[in-house]
Enzyme design. Structure first.
Site, PDB file in Angstrom:
ATOM      1  CE1 TYR A  18       2.296   0.743  -2.466  1.00 45.84           C
ATOM      2  CE2 TYR A  18       4.714  -0.279  -2.682  1.00 45.84           C
ATOM      3  CZ  TYR A  18       3.199   0.824  -3.242  1.00 45.84           C
ATOM      4  OH  TYR A  18       4.054   1.528  -4.125  1.00 45.84           O
ATOM      5  CG  HIS A  22       3.088  -1.997  -5.972  1.00 49.84           C
ATOM      6  ND1 HIS A  22       2.078  -1.926  -4.621  1.00 49.84           N
ATOM      7  CD2 HIS A  22       2.965  -1.467  -6.866  1.00 49.84           C
ATOM      8  CE1 HIS A  22       2.415  -1.097  -5.272  1.00 49.84           C
ATOM      9  NE2 HIS A  22       2.831  -0.334  -6.313  1.00 49.84           N
ATOM     10  CD1 TRP A  73      -2.512   2.012  -8.821  1.00 46.69           C
ATOM     11  CD2 TRP A  73      -2.884  -0.872  -8.299  1.00 46.69           C
ATOM     12  NE1 TRP A  73      -1.205   1.596  -7.793  1.00 46.69           N
ATOM     13  CE2 TRP A  73      -1.493   0.034  -7.672  1.00 46.69           C
ATOM     14  CE3 TRP A  73      -3.362  -1.497  -8.224  1.00 46.69           C
ATOM     15  CZ2 TRP A  73      -0.544  -1.111  -7.459  1.00 46.69           C
ATOM     16  CZ3 TRP A  73      -2.778  -2.654  -8.027  1.00 46.69           C
ATOM     17  CH2 TRP A  73      -1.336  -2.679  -7.917  1.00 46.69           C
TER      18      TRP A  73
END
Length: 104
Positions: A18, A22, A73
């Site tokens: 994760y 990002h 996404w």
């Protein structure tokens, strides 16, 4: 100014992926955020994420996730986050309890 806050939970062991996703945010998504003047921060605590974002308006926020890239996404994030029975990420909106200064 429009503000929003939400929380969601990661699946066990998914924080590194994760975070990497990002840190290496897809250029198309980053460009859309810039074009719509989106500011965002996500904090992490014990597999729970807390998102806070601002935009000039709610419409700016909605427009910042173009349908095709936004759907792609969100599908990717659903592989990392706790989901409901339909495979959709469970995102809980947070109620504003206090605002001061620029946020008031």
């Amino acid at each position: 100014m429009y503000t929003m806050a939400s929380t969601f939970k990661l699946k066990p062991g998914c924080y590194a992926e994760y975070k990497k996703a990002h840190d290496e945010l897809w250029p198309e998504l980053a460009q859309s955020f810039r074009q719509h003047d989106i500011s965002m921060v996500i904090h992490y605590y014990e597999d729970r994420l807390f998102l806070f974002a601002t935009a000039p308006s709610e419409q700016h926020m909605e427009d910042s996730h173009p349908k095709q890239i936004g759907a792609k996404w969100h599908a990717y994030m659903a592989t990392l986050m706790v989901t409901d029975e339909n495979g959709e990420s469970i995102v809980e909106d947070l109620e504003q309890a206090f605002a001061f200064g620029a946020f008031a």
